[in-house]
Design an enzyme around this catalytic site. Structure first.
Site, PDB file in Angstrom:
ATOM      1  N   TYR A  41      43.037-112.056  16.309  1.00  0.00           N
ATOM      2  CA  TYR A  41      42.149-112.140  15.148  1.00  0.00           C
ATOM      3  C   TYR A  41      41.459-113.503  15.171  1.00  0.00           C
ATOM      4  O   TYR A  41      42.094-114.539  14.951  1.00  0.00           O
ATOM      5  CB  TYR A  41      42.914-111.995  13.843  1.00  0.00           C
ATOM      6  CG  TYR A  41      43.520-110.639  13.583  1.00  0.00           C
ATOM      7  CD1 TYR A  41      43.162-109.525  14.340  1.00  0.00           C
ATOM      8  CD2 TYR A  41      44.454-110.460  12.568  1.00  0.00           C
ATOM      9  CE1 TYR A  41      43.712-108.277  14.085  1.00  0.00           C
ATOM     10  CE2 TYR A  41      45.011-109.219  12.296  1.00  0.00           C
ATOM     11  CZ  TYR A  41      44.644-108.135  13.063  1.00  0.00           C
ATOM     12  OH  TYR A  41      45.200-106.897  12.808  1.00  0.00           O
ATOM     13  N   LEU A  93      42.162 -98.668   1.865  1.00  0.00           N
ATOM     14  CA  LEU A  93      40.883 -98.449   1.175  1.00  0.00           C
ATOM     15  C   LEU A  93      39.833 -97.898   2.134  1.00  0.00           C
ATOM     16  O   LEU A  93      38.640 -97.905   1.825  1.00  0.00           O
ATOM     17  CB  LEU A  93      40.371 -99.753   0.558  1.00  0.00           C
ATOM     18  CG  LEU A  93      41.260-100.403  -0.504  1.00  0.00           C
ATOM     19  CD1 LEU A  93      40.571-101.616  -1.100  1.00  0.00           C
ATOM     20  CD2 LEU A  93      41.631 -99.403  -1.588  1.00  0.00           C
ATOM     21  N   ARG A 124      38.672 -99.135   4.762  1.00  0.00           N
ATOM     22  CA  ARG A 124      37.775-100.256   5.090  1.00  0.00           C
ATOM     23  C   ARG A 124      36.667-100.427   4.053  1.00  0.00           C
ATOM     24  O   ARG A 124      35.566-100.855   4.369  1.00  0.00           O
ATOM     25  CB  ARG A 124      37.197-100.083   6.484  1.00  0.00           C
ATOM     26  CG  ARG A 124      38.287 -99.888   7.534  1.00  0.00           C
ATOM     27  CD  ARG A 124      37.765-100.034   8.929  1.00  0.00           C
ATOM     28  NE  ARG A 124      38.781 -99.715   9.913  1.00  0.00           N
ATOM     29  CZ  ARG A 124      39.760-100.532  10.313  1.00  0.00           C
ATOM     30  NH1 ARG A 124      39.835-101.729   9.788  1.00  0.00           N
ATOM     31  NH2 ARG A 124      40.642-100.148  11.208  1.00  0.00           N
ATOM     32  N   GLY A 125      36.974-100.093   2.817  1.00  0.00           N
ATOM     33  CA  GLY A 125      36.035-100.304   1.725  1.00  0.00           C
ATOM     34  C   GLY A 125      35.390 -99.051   1.189  1.00  0.00           C
ATOM     35  O   GLY A 125      34.794 -99.077   0.109  1.00  0.00           O
TER      36      GLY A 125
END
Length: 357
Positions: free
Chosen positions: A76, A226, A228-229
């Site tokens: 990351y 979620l 990814r939104g």
């Protein structure tokens, strides 16, 4: 009150705990973890620029609320995320935090992905780098980010087991693998959890993987709760303004007609949210929490505001009628588009049962 304005932004509920990964026939004691974990990926990568100070403040707020599980990956931000966590934990007791690290993803200087490497020597080398970046002498849970097709899972798990025996790692995890891989890995060393995408829009684990995990005494660390939104209350307002570095712009579920269809499916969450004086995101998190006491949702909050909203999900009760209503309104087969693009889908052992073009 409209769902977009109805808001429980904090929780009065003490952080509940969950017992994860009893090892099945291995007869191990389960690990006691908070019911929600903080996924730190977005603070360094994939969703466009993040505010460093706000990221650190968000980690501090999560820890102060009892949300001590921090999930990261050595790739990351090519190490940035681990160094950010080290900075955030400065002055705090190491034993008060549970750090889960994914490894194996290889990056190029321009940020692209260039493969997976989980050979035993690579496992040990990656762990050495992680310990330096985190400023610790152990990680709580270590897991390959993907199954390496060139390396038997037994070899990778065997290398992690060596690091557990040496005291550098406390627990073994796996990520995005199928039922048969879980079985094979468990013959070498007990697997504490499987990290995998699970949400009301991503229910592929329910037919084979989740039953296998439960049979083997493996908990679930659920990311993408979620979607990814997609299940957030403000997606419609920002879907057309994605940062060029936001990888969602390249995901099938966020493109064209697929996006329109998926937002329509998710509308039931807005209706339920309105009835519960909550937000759609809180309902989505509460739905995952309700799927079993062996599941810990990871919340990818990059701000204290989003974190507070997520914590509010702990105050929401979805009864059997609510859960059935949501499932009926969002049939798993009706979701439009795959979770990732075709290339990344081929890397998912968890999706190997699906035909690939």
């Amino acid at each position: 009150m409209p769902a977009d304005t109805a808001m429980s932004t904090s929780t009065t509920t003490p952080m509940p705990r969950r017992q994860i990964g009893d090892g099945g026939s291995h007869g191990l004691a389960a690990v006691d973890l908070p019911a929600l974990g903080l996924g730190c990926m977005g603070m360094s990568d994939f969703y466009g620029p993040a505010d460093r100070n706000e990221s650190i403040a968000t980690i501090h707020a999560a820890l102060d609320q009892g949300m001590v599980l921090l999930d990261t990956g050595d790739f990351y931000g090519s190490g940035h995320n681990e160094m950010l966590i080290r900075e955030a934990l400065s002055g705090r007791r190491r034993e008060d935090v549970f750090i889960a690290v994914k490894f194996g993803g290889m990056r190029s200087p321009d940020g692209g992905f260039v493969g997976i490497d989980t050979r035993p020597a690579a496992v040990k080398n990656a762990l050495a780098q992680t310990l330096k970046r985190l400023g610790t002498d152990y990680v709580d849970l270590y897991q390959p980010a993907r199954l390496d097709p060139a390396v038997p899972i037994e070899d990778t798990v065997g290398a992690v087991k060596e690091m557990i025996d040496a005291g550098y790692v406390r627990h073994l995890g796996l990520s995005e693998v199928g039922a048969s891989t879980l079985e094979r890995a468990s013959t070498v060393h007990p697997v504490r959890w499987l990290q995998i995408e699970y949400s009301v829009l991503s229910r592929g684990i329910e037919s084979e993987i989740l039953p296998a995990a439960r049979r083997l005494g493996i908990g679930i660390s659920a990311y993408g709760v979620l979607s990814r939104g997609l299940l957030g209350s403000d997606w419609r307002q920002r879907a057309d303004a994605l940062d060029p570095h936001d990888f969602r712009a390249h995901l099938p579920r966020f493109s064209g007609d697929n996006l329109t269809r998926n937002l329509a499916l998710a509308e039931v969450l807005s209706v339920v949210a309105g009835e519960k004086a909550a937000t759609p995101a809180q309902i989505a998190i509460a739905w995952v929490l309700a799927q079993g006491p062996d599941i810990v949702p990871l919340i990818g909050a990059r701000s204290r505001t989003r974190l507070a909203e997520a914590l509010g999900a702990l105050d929401i009760h979805l009864d059997s009628g609510d859960l059935a209503r949501i499932r009926d309104a969002i049939p798993a087969e009706a979701v439009a588009g795959t979770r990732y693009d075709a290339g990344q889908m081929r890397m998912l052992d968890s999706e190997r049962r699906l035909p690939m073009d």
